[in-house]
Design a protein around this motif. Structure first.
Motif, PDB file in Angstrom:
ATOM      1  N   LEU A 167      43.630  99.444 -30.869  1.00 44.98           N
ATOM      2  CA  LEU A 167      43.620  98.477 -29.739  1.00 44.98           C
ATOM      3  C   LEU A 167      44.473  97.634 -28.831  1.00 44.98           C
ATOM      4  CD1 LEU A 167      40.436  95.641 -30.694  1.00 44.98           C
ATOM      5  CD2 LEU A 167      40.620  98.079 -29.448  1.00 44.98           C
ATOM      6  N   ILE A 168      45.682  98.752 -29.027  1.00 44.01           N
ATOM      7  CA  ILE A 168      46.798  98.142 -28.412  1.00 44.01           C
ATOM      8  C   ILE A 168      46.438  98.379 -26.462  1.00 44.01           C
ATOM      9  CG2 ILE A 168      48.121  99.213 -30.000  1.00 44.01           C
ATOM     10  CD1 ILE A 168      48.258 101.733 -28.408  1.00 44.01           C
ATOM     11  N   SER A 169      45.314  99.180 -25.912  1.00 46.30           N
ATOM     12  CA  SER A 169      45.393  99.079 -24.443  1.00 46.30           C
ATOM     13  C   SER A 169      43.921  98.038 -24.411  1.00 46.30           C
ATOM     14  CB  SER A 169      45.504 100.500 -23.505  1.00 46.30           C
ATOM     15  OG  SER A 169      45.352  99.960 -22.725  1.00 46.30           O
ATOM     16  N   ASN A 170      43.979  97.587 -22.861  1.00 52.20           N
ATOM     17  CA  ASN A 170      42.919  97.341 -22.308  1.00 52.20           C
ATOM     18  C   ASN A 170      41.884  98.442 -22.314  1.00 52.20           C
ATOM     19  OD1 ASN A 170      43.407  94.456 -22.554  1.00 52.20           O
ATOM     20  ND2 ASN A 170      44.039  94.391 -19.979  1.00 52.20           N
ATOM     21  N   VAL A 171      42.271  99.167 -21.677  1.00 54.60           N
ATOM     22  CA  VAL A 171      40.929 100.009 -21.463  1.00 54.60           C
ATOM     23  C   VAL A 171      40.656 101.029 -22.887  1.00 54.60           C
ATOM     24  CG1 VAL A 171      42.731 102.235 -22.779  1.00 54.60           C
ATOM     25  CG2 VAL A 171      41.209 102.668 -20.860  1.00 54.60           C
ATOM     26  N   ALA A 172      40.657 100.465 -24.168  1.00 59.37           N
ATOM     27  CA  ALA A 172      40.600 100.313 -25.821  1.00 59.37           C
ATOM     28  C   ALA A 172      39.329  99.743 -25.468  1.00 59.37           C
ATOM     29  CB  ALA A 172      41.207 100.487 -26.768  1.00 59.37           C
ATOM     30  N   ILE A 173      39.153  98.457 -24.836  1.00 63.63           N
ATOM     31  CA  ILE A 173      38.247  98.188 -24.946  1.00 63.63           C
ATOM     32  C   ILE A 173      36.190  98.898 -24.010  1.00 63.63           C
ATOM     33  CG2 ILE A 173      36.651  95.631 -24.139  1.00 63.63           C
ATOM     34  CD1 ILE A 173      39.371  94.496 -24.363  1.00 63.63           C
ATOM     35  N   SER A 174      37.290  99.316 -23.229  1.00 59.15           N
ATOM     36  CA  SER A 174      35.989 100.240 -22.027  1.00 59.15           C
ATOM     37  C   SER A 174      35.467 101.165 -23.153  1.00 59.15           C
ATOM     38  CB  SER A 174      36.170 100.347 -20.381  1.00 59.15           C
ATOM     39  OG  SER A 174      37.668 100.698 -20.745  1.00 59.15           O
ATOM     40  N   THR A 175      36.476 102.004 -23.883  1.00 58.82           N
ATOM     41  CA  THR A 175      35.686 103.144 -24.362  1.00 58.82           C
ATOM     42  C   THR A 175      34.980 103.209 -25.454  1.00 58.82           C
ATOM     43  OG1 THR A 175      38.168 103.672 -23.302  1.00 58.82           O
ATOM     44  CG2 THR A 175      36.586 105.345 -24.743  1.00 58.82           C
ATOM     45  N   VAL A 176      35.702 101.759 -26.251  1.00 59.37           N
ATOM     46  CA  VAL A 176      34.362 101.919 -27.288  1.00 59.37           C
ATOM     47  C   VAL A 176      33.032 100.995 -26.561  1.00 59.37           C
ATOM     48  CG1 VAL A 176      34.480 100.308 -29.569  1.00 59.37           C
ATOM     49  CG2 VAL A 176      36.381 101.639 -28.838  1.00 59.37           C
ATOM     50  N   LYS A 177      32.960 100.382 -26.360  1.00 61.80           N
ATOM     51  CA  LYS A 177      31.978  99.579 -25.090  1.00 61.80           C
ATOM     52  C   LYS A 177      31.099 101.301 -24.631  1.00 61.80           C
ATOM     53  CE  LYS A 177      31.971  95.173 -25.054  1.00 61.80           C
ATOM     54  NZ  LYS A 177      31.328  94.199 -26.059  1.00 61.80           N
ATOM     55  N   LEU A 178      31.188 102.263 -23.896  1.00 58.00           N
ATOM     56  CA  LEU A 178      30.716 103.105 -23.387  1.00 58.00           C
ATOM     57  C   LEU A 178      30.181 103.731 -25.184  1.00 58.00           C
ATOM     58  CD1 LEU A 178      32.879 104.339 -20.477  1.00 58.00           C
ATOM     59  CD2 LEU A 178      30.597 103.085 -20.840  1.00 58.00           C
ATOM     60  N   TYR A 179      31.025 103.887 -26.149  1.00 61.89           N
ATOM     61  CA  TYR A 179      31.084 104.690 -26.992  1.00 61.89           C
ATOM     62  C   TYR A 179      30.774 103.971 -27.992  1.00 61.89           C
ATOM     63  CZ  TYR A 179      32.022 107.702 -22.779  1.00 61.89           C
ATOM     64  OH  TYR A 179      32.548 108.588 -21.723  1.00 61.89           O
ATOM     65  N   PRO A 180      30.247 103.121 -28.923  1.00 61.17           N
ATOM     66  CA  PRO A 180      30.056 103.199 -30.135  1.00 61.17           C
ATOM     67  C   PRO A 180      30.561 102.853 -31.190  1.00 61.17           C
ATOM     68  CG  PRO A 180      27.727 101.920 -28.524  1.00 61.17           C
ATOM     69  CD  PRO A 180      29.016 103.103 -27.829  1.00 61.17           C
ATOM     70  N   GLU A 181      30.457 104.679 -31.181  1.00 62.22           N
ATOM     71  CA  GLU A 181      31.106 104.819 -32.097  1.00 62.22           C
ATOM     72  C   GLU A 181      32.057 105.602 -32.909  1.00 62.22           C
ATOM     73  OE1 GLU A 181      28.304 108.484 -33.586  1.00 62.22           O
ATOM     74  OE2 GLU A 181      26.748 108.158 -31.647  1.00 62.22           O
ATOM     75  N   ILE A 182      32.555 105.289 -31.759  1.00 65.56           N
ATOM     76  CA  ILE A 182      34.226 105.670 -31.634  1.00 65.56           C
ATOM     77  C   ILE A 182      35.056 104.885 -32.476  1.00 65.56           C
ATOM     78  CG2 ILE A 182      36.622 105.697 -30.644  1.00 65.56           C
ATOM     79  CD1 ILE A 182      34.986 107.320 -28.736  1.00 65.56           C
ATOM     80  N   ASN A 183      36.106 104.942 -33.577  1.00 65.32           N
ATOM     81  CA  ASN A 183      36.475 103.859 -33.938  1.00 65.32           C
ATOM     82  C   ASN A 183      37.343 102.739 -33.600  1.00 65.32           C
ATOM     83  OD1 ASN A 183      34.825 104.692 -37.122  1.00 65.32           O
ATOM     84  ND2 ASN A 183      35.657 106.037 -36.130  1.00 65.32           N
ATOM     85  N   TYR A 184      37.673 101.648 -33.557  1.00 63.91           N
ATOM     86  CA  TYR A 184      38.685 101.112 -32.602  1.00 63.91           C
ATOM     87  C   TYR A 184      39.960  99.920 -34.164  1.00 63.91           C
ATOM     88  CZ  TYR A 184      35.985  96.334 -33.632  1.00 63.91           C
ATOM     89  OH  TYR A 184      35.490  95.475 -34.219  1.00 63.91           O
ATOM     90  N   LEU A 185      41.279 100.431 -33.927  1.00 66.13           N
ATOM     91  CA  LEU A 185      41.686  99.965 -35.203  1.00 66.13           C
ATOM     92  C   LEU A 185      42.467  98.922 -34.814  1.00 66.13           C
ATOM     93  CD1 LEU A 185      43.677 103.097 -35.556  1.00 66.13           C
ATOM     94  CD2 LEU A 185      41.520 102.172 -36.753  1.00 66.13           C
ATOM     95  N   LYS A 186      43.298  97.772 -35.334  1.00 64.29           N
ATOM     96  CA  LYS A 186      43.573  96.670 -34.816  1.00 64.29           C
ATOM     97  C   LYS A 186      44.679  96.713 -33.724  1.00 64.29           C
ATOM     98  CE  LYS A 186      46.094  96.016 -39.196  1.00 64.29           C
ATOM     99  NZ  LYS A 186      46.589  96.000 -40.338  1.00 64.29           N
ATOM    100  N   PRO A 187      44.851  95.790 -32.802  1.00 62.21           N
ATOM    101  CA  PRO A 187      46.170  95.753 -32.304  1.00 62.21           C
ATOM    102  C   PRO A 187      47.373  95.951 -32.424  1.00 62.21           C
ATOM    103  CG  PRO A 187      45.278  93.867 -32.213  1.00 62.21           C
ATOM    104  CD  PRO A 187      44.536  95.040 -33.274  1.00 62.21           C
ATOM    105  N   PHE A 188      48.318  95.800 -32.731  1.00 60.29           N
ATOM    106  CA  PHE A 188      49.990  95.591 -33.507  1.00 60.29           C
ATOM    107  C   PHE A 188      50.064  94.542 -33.717  1.00 60.29           C
ATOM    108  CE2 PHE A 188      50.853  97.700 -29.024  1.00 60.29           C
ATOM    109  CZ  PHE A 188      51.795  99.093 -29.487  1.00 60.29           C
ATOM    110  N   GLY A 189      49.248  92.910 -33.612  1.00 58.88           N
ATOM    111  CA  GLY A 189      49.590  91.485 -34.151  1.00 58.88           C
ATOM    112  C   GLY A 189      51.354  91.373 -33.832  1.00 58.88           C
ATOM    113  N   LYS A 190      51.099  89.828 -34.374  1.00 64.77           N
ATOM    114  CA  LYS A 190      51.786  89.297 -34.013  1.00 64.77           C
ATOM    115  C   LYS A 190      53.307  88.941 -35.126  1.00 64.77           C
ATOM    116  CE  LYS A 190      53.036  84.055 -35.282  1.00 64.77           C
ATOM    117  NZ  LYS A 190      52.844  83.295 -35.319  1.00 64.77           N
TER     118      LYS A 190
END
Length: 217
Positions: A167-190
């Motif tokens: 989750l380092i780009s906004n496009v990751a959100i729409s991609t995972v929303k479209l294909y819920p089986e895709i795994n998402y990893l945490k963003p860069f963080g503080k």
């Protein structure tokens, strides 16, 4: 595009009244029509992709940002940000890595990131090979991530569950929303953002990462 303009969300999390939520099914139906020709080619091809990557454990699609181009960091800091993220969060080097450059990113940055990851013994995918296998005749950075994932899924017979996107780009959100089986990893963080991003941009970036996480919880 519903998820792209995250800064338009007000303080209580509501969108403007004229903001339209496009349901994923509508987008997927459109994508199906777009790549229907590809499906027919794949069915008639001896190189259907069924025997490629069959032992794949996980495919990590890593989209680069435009921190350097937007003056949010130096080129050196942006590259070190990625390397730090890989070392801390992507320790399994058996996974296959696909670096997807941003359309506005410099070719030099893309080249340097891959060079450093090779030094760390990460298993990077052969871009020309993957483009050939999924019938892609345009630069990889141009194709939307949502369609790229779908083409990889169909052409290489890779389950969505074996694909992961940080989750380092906004496009990751729409991609995972479209294909819920895709795994998402945490963003860069503080810690990483504070270390590598110019101070005046840290707060806004951390707010963006917080919104991205909330969108997928």
């Amino acid at each position: 595009f519903y998820h792209y303009d995250l800064e338009k969300v007000n303080k209580i999390g509501n969108y403007p009244k004229n903001y339209i939520n496009v349901e994923p099914k509508l987008i997927l139906d459109i994508f199906d029509k777009i790549i229907n020709f590809d499906k027919n080619k794949i069915r008639n091809s001896k190189r259907s992709g069924l025997n490629y990557y069959k032992n794949l454990k996980k495919l990590i699609i890593f989209p680069l940002t435009t921190f350097t181009e937007t003056k949010r960091s130096s080129l050196n800091n942006e590259i070190n940000l990625y390397l730090d993220y890989f070392v801390k969060n992507l320790k399994n080097k058996d996974n296959l890595i696909l670096i997807k450059s941003h359309p506005n990113s410099s070719p030099l940055k893309n080249k340097l990131v891959k060079k450093e990851l090779y030094k760390l013994n990460y298993n990077l995918i052969n871009i020309e090979e993957i483009k050939d296998l999924i019938n892609l005749d345009i630069p990889l950075e141009i194709i939307p991530l949502e369609i790229l994932c779908l083409k990889i899924h169909i052409s290489l017979n890779i389950p969505f569950s074996k694909i992961a996107i940080p989750l380092i780009s906004n496009v990751a959100i729409s991609t995972v929303k479209l294909y819920p089986e895709i795994n998402y990893l945490k963003p860069f963080g503080k810690d990483l953002i504070s270390k590598y991003i110019n101070e005046i941009f840290i707060k806004k970036r951390l707010e963006q990462e917080e919104i991205m996480i909330k969108k997928l919880i």
